[in-house]
Design a protein around this motif. Structure first.
Motif, PDB file in Angstrom:
ATOM      1  N   GLU A  15      64.186  41.452   1.086  1.00  0.00           N
ATOM      2  CA  GLU A  15      64.496  42.309  -0.056  1.00  0.00           C
ATOM      3  C   GLU A  15      64.718  41.480  -1.321  1.00  0.00           C
ATOM      4  O   GLU A  15      64.277  41.850  -2.422  1.00  0.00           O
ATOM      5  CB  GLU A  15      65.742  43.147   0.249  1.00  0.00           C
ATOM      6  N   LEU A  19      62.706  41.440  -5.054  1.00  0.00           N
ATOM      7  CA  LEU A  19      63.375  41.504  -6.351  1.00  0.00           C
ATOM      8  C   LEU A  19      63.031  40.289  -7.201  1.00  0.00           C
ATOM      9  O   LEU A  19      62.837  40.400  -8.412  1.00  0.00           O
ATOM     10  CB  LEU A  19      64.887  41.596  -6.150  1.00  0.00           C
ATOM     11  N   ARG A  22      60.047  40.526  -9.514  1.00  0.00           N
ATOM     12  CA  ARG A  22      60.292  41.232 -10.772  1.00  0.00           C
ATOM     13  C   ARG A  22      61.129  40.376 -11.728  1.00  0.00           C
ATOM     14  O   ARG A  22      60.903  40.380 -12.938  1.00  0.00           O
ATOM     15  CB  ARG A  22      60.994  42.560 -10.507  1.00  0.00           C
ATOM     16  N   GLU A  23      62.120  39.659 -11.191  1.00  0.00           N
ATOM     17  CA  GLU A  23      62.956  38.802 -12.039  1.00  0.00           C
ATOM     18  C   GLU A  23      62.115  37.721 -12.713  1.00  0.00           C
ATOM     19  O   GLU A  23      62.275  37.456 -13.909  1.00  0.00           O
ATOM     20  CB  GLU A  23      64.069  38.167 -11.208  1.00  0.00           C
TER      21      GLU A  23
END
Length: 228
Positions: A15, A19, A22-23
């Protein structure tokens, strides 16, 4: 109070990896925005005079020999005991600005308050930045921070005695310049403000309600602050 679901290490890392994509994309987009900012044209300004702790001073001399200058335009309400909580809280976070020397830059506060009132307020709330007054100058209005307007942030470039305006922002545009919101945003519950997209059951409070107000800043950082 609701909590994030509990999973095994492999699920958590998977997970997190999603993320992170995108960061990293957001980081590259911020780099691209900064690159575009460096390519903005600029506007030549007239020779404004402000007032500092030592008296009247030309805008070109506010640079203190540097070639670049950032000004935060602090809102001011005449005859009020406490000034804008957002401005006071935001500027209280800048306590070590010497690193800007290596970038040939300076960061100061500009306010429509008379300089004696501005300096007294800075002392009261423990603000460590240098303050300048535009009480008798059209400078604030000329850079989108009129006496009766809101806060703003401007950036300038100096070539000899000539000053150019290169960038301006206001509203949430100043968020990227302080660590306070960035730290809150990495917390499991985030800022908790009701407008934010959070899972069901996450704690929520009215917008701004967790921000430090001016009396809070004075209590935490002013001359009578508890040792921490």
């Amino acid at each position: 109070m609701a909590m994030p679901p509990i999973v095994d290490q492999d699920t958590w890392r998977a997970e997190l990896a999603q993320l992170r994509v995108r960061e990293k994309a957001a980081t590259r987009e911020l780099d691209a925005i900064a690159a575009q900012r460096r390519r903005l044209p600029m506007v030549e300004l007239p020779d404004y005079t402000l007032v500092g702790a030592d008296g009247p001073i030309r805008l070109a001399d506010v640079f203190d020999g540097k070639s670049q200058l950032i000004t935060y335009h602090h809102m001011w309400f005449p005859d009020e005991e406490w000034q804008c909580g957002g401005c006071t809280s935001f500027t209280s976070s800048f306590t070590r600005l010497g690193f800007l020397d290596n970038y040939d830059a300076r960061f100061v506060i500009v306010t429509p308050a008379p300089i004696d009132q501005a300096l007294a307020y800075a002392e009261r709330v423990g603000n460590r930045m240098d303050w300048y007054s535009t009480a008798d100058s059209p400078f604030g209005a000329a850079v989108d921070a009129p006496h009766d307007g809101g806060f703003a942030l401007n950036v300038f470039l100096r070539d000899g005695d000539t000053v150019y305006r290169t960038w301006h922002t206001t509203g949430r545009g100043v968020e990227q310049l302080t660590y306070t919101f960035a730290l809150a945003d990495v917390l499991p519950y985030g800022r908790r403000e009701e407008w934010q997209d959070s899972p069901e059951g996450w704690p929520r409070v009215p917008t701004y309600s967790l921000w430090l107000d001016s009396p809070d800043v004075a209590r935490l950082y002013g001359p009578r602050a508890d040792a921490r």
